[in-house]
Design a protein around this motif. Sequence first.
Motif, PDB file in Angstrom:
ATOM      1  N   GLY A 150      13.123 -67.694 -75.410  1.00  0.00           N
ATOM      2  CA  GLY A 150      14.080 -68.810 -75.510  1.00  0.00           C
ATOM      3  C   GLY A 150      15.238 -68.665 -74.539  1.00  0.00           C
ATOM      4  O   GLY A 150      16.250 -69.325 -74.666  1.00  0.00           O
ATOM      5  N   THR A 264       0.752 -69.665 -80.290  1.00  0.00           N
ATOM      6  CA  THR A 264       1.781 -69.874 -81.308  1.00  0.00           C
ATOM      7  C   THR A 264       1.272 -70.810 -82.401  1.00  0.00           C
ATOM      8  O   THR A 264       1.497 -70.571 -83.594  1.00  0.00           O
ATOM      9  N   PHE A 291      11.556 -77.891 -85.993  1.00  0.00           N
ATOM     10  CA  PHE A 291      12.892 -77.977 -85.390  1.00  0.00           C
ATOM     11  C   PHE A 291      12.825 -77.304 -84.011  1.00  0.00           C
ATOM     12  O   PHE A 291      12.643 -76.099 -83.918  1.00  0.00           O
ATOM     13  N   ALA A 293      11.294 -79.376 -80.723  1.00  0.00           N
ATOM     14  CA  ALA A 293       9.990 -80.002 -80.431  1.00  0.00           C
ATOM     15  C   ALA A 293       9.622 -79.804 -78.972  1.00  0.00           C
ATOM     16  O   ALA A 293       9.408 -80.757 -78.221  1.00  0.00           O
ATOM     17  N   ALA A 296       6.336 -74.760 -77.817  1.00  0.00           N
ATOM     18  CA  ALA A 296       5.807 -74.097 -79.009  1.00  0.00           C
ATOM     19  C   ALA A 296       5.787 -75.061 -80.198  1.00  0.00           C
ATOM     20  O   ALA A 296       4.791 -75.145 -80.922  1.00  0.00           O
ATOM     21  N   ASP A 326      14.420 -82.671 -82.515  1.00  0.00           N
ATOM     22  CA  ASP A 326      14.876 -81.987 -81.306  1.00  0.00           C
ATOM     23  C   ASP A 326      16.379 -82.258 -81.154  1.00  0.00           C
ATOM     24  O   ASP A 326      17.044 -82.624 -82.124  1.00  0.00           O
ATOM     25  N   LYS A 327      16.902 -82.086 -79.934  1.00  0.00           N
ATOM     26  CA  LYS A 327      18.344 -82.268 -79.728  1.00  0.00           C
ATOM     27  C   LYS A 327      18.829 -83.622 -80.220  1.00  0.00           C
ATOM     28  O   LYS A 327      19.941 -83.762 -80.718  1.00  0.00           O
ATOM     29  N   GLN A 342       5.541 -84.968 -77.420  1.00  0.00           N
ATOM     30  CA  GLN A 342       6.304 -85.441 -78.589  1.00  0.00           C
ATOM     31  C   GLN A 342       5.851 -86.824 -79.055  1.00  0.00           C
ATOM     32  O   GLN A 342       5.841 -87.113 -80.254  1.00  0.00           O
ATOM     33  N   THR A 378      15.383 -72.359 -80.089  1.00  0.00           N
ATOM     34  CA  THR A 378      16.232 -71.450 -79.299  1.00  0.00           C
ATOM     35  C   THR A 378      17.688 -71.485 -79.755  1.00  0.00           C
ATOM     36  O   THR A 378      18.555 -70.967 -79.055  1.00  0.00           O
ATOM     37  N   GLN A 379      17.962 -72.086 -80.931  1.00  0.00           N
ATOM     38  CA  GLN A 379      19.348 -72.234 -81.386  1.00  0.00           C
ATOM     39  C   GLN A 379      19.615 -71.309 -82.574  1.00  0.00           C
ATOM     40  O   GLN A 379      19.169 -71.582 -83.692  1.00  0.00           O
ATOM     41  N   ASN A 405      12.776 -66.499 -80.275  1.00  0.00           N
ATOM     42  CA  ASN A 405      12.934 -65.143 -79.760  1.00  0.00           C
ATOM     43  C   ASN A 405      13.888 -65.167 -78.567  1.00  0.00           C
ATOM     44  O   ASN A 405      14.014 -66.208 -77.912  1.00  0.00           O
ATOM     45  N   ASN A 449       4.434 -64.020 -84.653  1.00  0.00           N
ATOM     46  CA  ASN A 449       4.489 -63.928 -83.188  1.00  0.00           C
ATOM     47  C   ASN A 449       3.064 -64.062 -82.671  1.00  0.00           C
ATOM     48  O   ASN A 449       2.127 -63.484 -83.242  1.00  0.00           O
TER      49      ASN A 449
HETATM   50  N1  LIG Z   1       7.217 -66.417 -82.369  1.00  0.00           N
HETATM   51  C1  LIG Z   1       6.403 -66.829 -81.415  1.00  0.00           C
HETATM   52  O1  LIG Z   1       5.236 -66.450 -81.341  1.00  0.00           O
HETATM   53  C2  LIG Z   1       6.913 -67.781 -80.405  1.00  0.00           C
HETATM   54  C3  LIG Z   1       6.008 -68.375 -79.518  1.00  0.00           C
HETATM   55  C4  LIG Z   1       6.482 -69.270 -78.569  1.00  0.00           C
HETATM   56  C5  LIG Z   1       7.833 -69.556 -78.521  1.00  0.00           C
HETATM   57  N2  LIG Z   1       8.674 -68.936 -79.389  1.00  0.00           N
HETATM   58  C6  LIG Z   1      10.111 -69.172 -79.325  1.00  0.00           C
HETATM   59  O2  LIG Z   1      10.382 -70.539 -79.560  1.00  0.00           O
HETATM   60  C7  LIG Z   1      11.492 -70.927 -78.798  1.00  0.00           C
HETATM   61  C8  LIG Z   1      11.120 -72.167 -77.977  1.00  0.00           C
HETATM   62  O3  LIG Z   1      10.146 -71.831 -77.024  1.00  0.00           O
HETATM   63  P1  LIG Z   1       9.415 -72.966 -76.206  1.00  0.00           P
HETATM   64  O4  LIG Z   1       8.498 -72.295 -75.273  1.00  0.00           O
HETATM   65  O5  LIG Z   1       8.902 -73.996 -77.128  1.00  0.00           O
HETATM   66  O6  LIG Z   1      10.660 -73.565 -75.390  1.00  0.00           O
HETATM   67  P2  LIG Z   1      10.912 -75.093 -74.989  1.00  0.00           P
HETATM   68  O7  LIG Z   1      12.069 -75.088 -74.082  1.00  0.00           O
HETATM   69  O8  LIG Z   1       9.648 -75.721 -74.552  1.00  0.00           O
HETATM   70  O9  LIG Z   1      11.326 -75.767 -76.378  1.00  0.00           O
HETATM   71  C9  LIG Z   1      12.579 -75.626 -76.991  1.00  0.00           C
HETATM   72  C10 LIG Z   1      12.922 -76.978 -77.616  1.00  0.00           C
HETATM   73  O10 LIG Z   1      14.088 -76.829 -78.398  1.00  0.00           O
HETATM   74  C11 LIG Z   1      14.878 -77.963 -78.147  1.00  0.00           C
HETATM   75  N3  LIG Z   1      16.279 -77.731 -78.486  1.00  0.00           N
HETATM   76  C12 LIG Z   1      17.240 -77.147 -77.747  1.00  0.00           C
HETATM   77  N4  LIG Z   1      18.417 -77.207 -78.387  1.00  0.00           N
HETATM   78  C13 LIG Z   1      18.182 -77.829 -79.557  1.00  0.00           C
HETATM   79  C14 LIG Z   1      19.022 -78.200 -80.651  1.00  0.00           C
HETATM   80  N5  LIG Z   1      20.317 -77.920 -80.652  1.00  0.00           N
HETATM   81  N6  LIG Z   1      18.451 -78.830 -81.702  1.00  0.00           N
HETATM   82  C15 LIG Z   1      17.130 -79.116 -81.713  1.00  0.00           C
HETATM   83  N7  LIG Z   1      16.295 -78.806 -80.699  1.00  0.00           N
HETATM   84  C16 LIG Z   1      16.818 -78.162 -79.635  1.00  0.00           C
HETATM   85  C17 LIG Z   1      14.677 -78.257 -76.672  1.00  0.00           C
HETATM   86  O11 LIG Z   1      15.086 -79.574 -76.321  1.00  0.00           O
HETATM   87  C18 LIG Z   1      13.182 -78.041 -76.542  1.00  0.00           C
HETATM   88  O12 LIG Z   1      12.444 -79.207 -76.815  1.00  0.00           O
HETATM   89  C19 LIG Z   1      11.863 -69.731 -77.930  1.00  0.00           C
HETATM   90  O13 LIG Z   1      12.974 -69.058 -78.478  1.00  0.00           O
HETATM   91  C20 LIG Z   1      10.659 -68.867 -77.956  1.00  0.00           C
HETATM   92  O14 LIG Z   1      10.982 -67.499 -77.870  1.00  0.00           O
HETATM   93  C21 LIG Z   1       8.254 -68.065 -80.321  1.00  0.00           C
END
Ligand SMILES: NC(=O)c1ccc[n+]([C@@H]2O[C@H](COP(=O)([O-])OP(=O)(O)OC[C@H]3O[C@@H](n4cnc5c(N)ncnc54)[C@H](O)[C@@H]3O)[C@@H](O)[C@H]2O)c1
Length: 546
Positions: A150, A264, A291, A293, A296, A326-327, A342, A378-379, A405, A449
């Motif tokens: 993240g 994921t 939460f 979108a 992942a 999402d945001k 989405q 990521t929040q 993460n 994970n």
């Molecule tokens: N545990 C696991 O196996 C695993 C696997 C993949 C990703 N992740 C974690 O998930 C997180 C996202 O990864 P990703 O690859 O999907 O990234 P990404 O950037 O594709 O998605 C993050 C989403 O969160 C949204 N976002 C940001 N701020 C926000 C807010 N204040 N309110 C609501 N939504 C908000 C973004 O607009 C985006 O759509 C990372 O922290 C990553 O480490 C964990």
Amino acid sequence: MTTTTASILNNPFLNKGTAFTQAERQALGLVGTLPSHVQTLDEQATQAYAQFQSKPNNLEKRIFLMSLFNENRTLFFRLMDDHVVEFMPIVYDPTVADSIEEYSHLFTDPQNAAFISVDDPDNIEASLKNAADGRDIRLVVVTDAEGILGMGDWGVNGVDIAVGKLMVYTAAAGIDPAQVLPVSIDAGTNNEKLLADPLYLGNHHKRVSGDQYYDVIDRFVTAEQKLFPESLLHWEDFGRSNAQVILDKYKDKIATFNDDIQGTGMVVLAGILGALNISKEDIKDQKFVTFGAGTAGMGIANQILDELKRAGLSEDEARKHFYAVDKQGLLFNDTPDLTAAQKPFTRDRAEFDNADDLTNLAAVVKTVHPTVLIGTSTQPGTFTEDIVKDMAAHTERPIIFPLSNPTKLAEATAADLIKWTDGKALIATGIPASDVDYKGTTYHIGQGNNALMYPGLGFGLIAAKAKVLNGETLSAACHALGGIVDTTQPGAAVLPPVSQLTEFSQKLAEIVAQSVVDQKLNKEPITDAKQAVAEMKWVPAYQNID
Ligand SMILES: NC(=O)c1ccc[n+]([C@@H]2O[C@H](COP(=O)([O-])OP(=O)(O)OC[C@H]3O[C@@H](n4cnc5c(N)ncnc54)[C@H](O)[C@@H]3O)[C@@H](O)[C@H]2O)c1
Ligand SMILES: O=C(O)C[C@H](O)C(=O)O
Ligand SMILES: [Mn+2]
């Protein structure tokens, strides 16, 4: 220095260090280049573990392990076999995040990775060939590092996630470390801190995008398939706008998957199935709030959607179970700037009396009463006490997975979730979480994970020589962990523990390989899928060289 001496002692795939026998030292021109006493692998492992333990913090431990990895893969993986629970958070998430941030400053060794530059597209094939150095590559993990965990854009530094993912593949499933290739695609970086750092080792310019970017990706895939036709191609930590586009372009043509989308999705569905085993509820009765979108979040939604359809729901009925946030808040069909992933999961404003108020997670939870809440935003800290208590007031066993993460980005801690729900929440966290003792019960927390899934998935596909990965195989893999979790114990985890990683990765690989063979998706004839997996498995032991 003769070429023989230098090449064998500096070749981590062949080097045994002090374990070279006298006969090998004679045969290989190593006499006099090592201390006299010949050690066993056991002795080396004991000695190296003591050195590891003497390091003062996790980053120093990681640096030590990486130097061992760069010198002697067999010893490294033997040690990891012995201490997998202790080593996972060091070589992988969360400590890998610290090493990525400091990559250019800590650099000592390219770790046998291939470095592809967007500025040098004519040398893509040569770069892969040079890095492979004649090895029979069966597995490639590639990142362009636009969305590292993240933490955003980390340019060439992100190569460490490809290396880390591959370490877990070998430790968990047993892919031969000489048959893997980590790849960094350096497309530039939009990380101003890196661009301003004279020590940054990547291209000092902004990311390229559009046709120029997709042309490099295409040239990479073409060269990769040409050089390593039997390989599986694993995509990691690409940006939100590219990850799904790239996957859609290649998924029906070659053996490939995106870990953040599919890996994921798999681990979350497996965790939900585990949770529902505990609560004795039906997946068709659940309401899902995702939460975050992004890559992942939407990968998870799609995997659950597939499960609901397999459980008998129509596409339309199944989609009604999802609320993507999402945001902008709850995503509606008229929300601006929706991503392609989405759009199919949006809602209609007419469904709600208070549609205009649904601009944040608290309002959505209050209105929707979800039974499952997944965090990939990521929040940090966004699953607040109020939100969690509100959710728990309307469902007996709330399923809550804060998955962002690394550690500092998690939406909530397991300990808080247990406390706020009076022990009712069924939890999985992205990074390892300690047991939680609460009112006389010890709660074990599953690690949600993708590392629990991708090694078995990937190894099964490689062993079966799969042409492609399809929904049937993904679904079979999601159900594979079911029998392993003992859901009858109070405080049981929803996913099996990392201490059983090798055991369940093996089971997963067998189920995946069987699914490939059953669907006749294997490139070459295979009579026994289980045997194909067993034959492919590498164990960290020294082979005689003379
Ligand atoms: N545990 C696991 O196996 C695993 C696997 C993949 C990703 N992740 C974690 O998930 C997180 C996202 O990864 P990703 O690859 O999907 O990234 P990404 O950037 O594709 O998605 C993050 C989403 O969160 C949204 N976002 C940001 N701020 C926000 C807010 N204040 N309110 C609501 N939504 C908000 C973004 O607009 C985006 O759509 C990372 O922290 C990553 O480490 C964990
Ligand atoms: O790398 C991890 O720990 C899991 C996942 O792939 C992520 O991007 O967070
Ligand atoms: Mn990832």
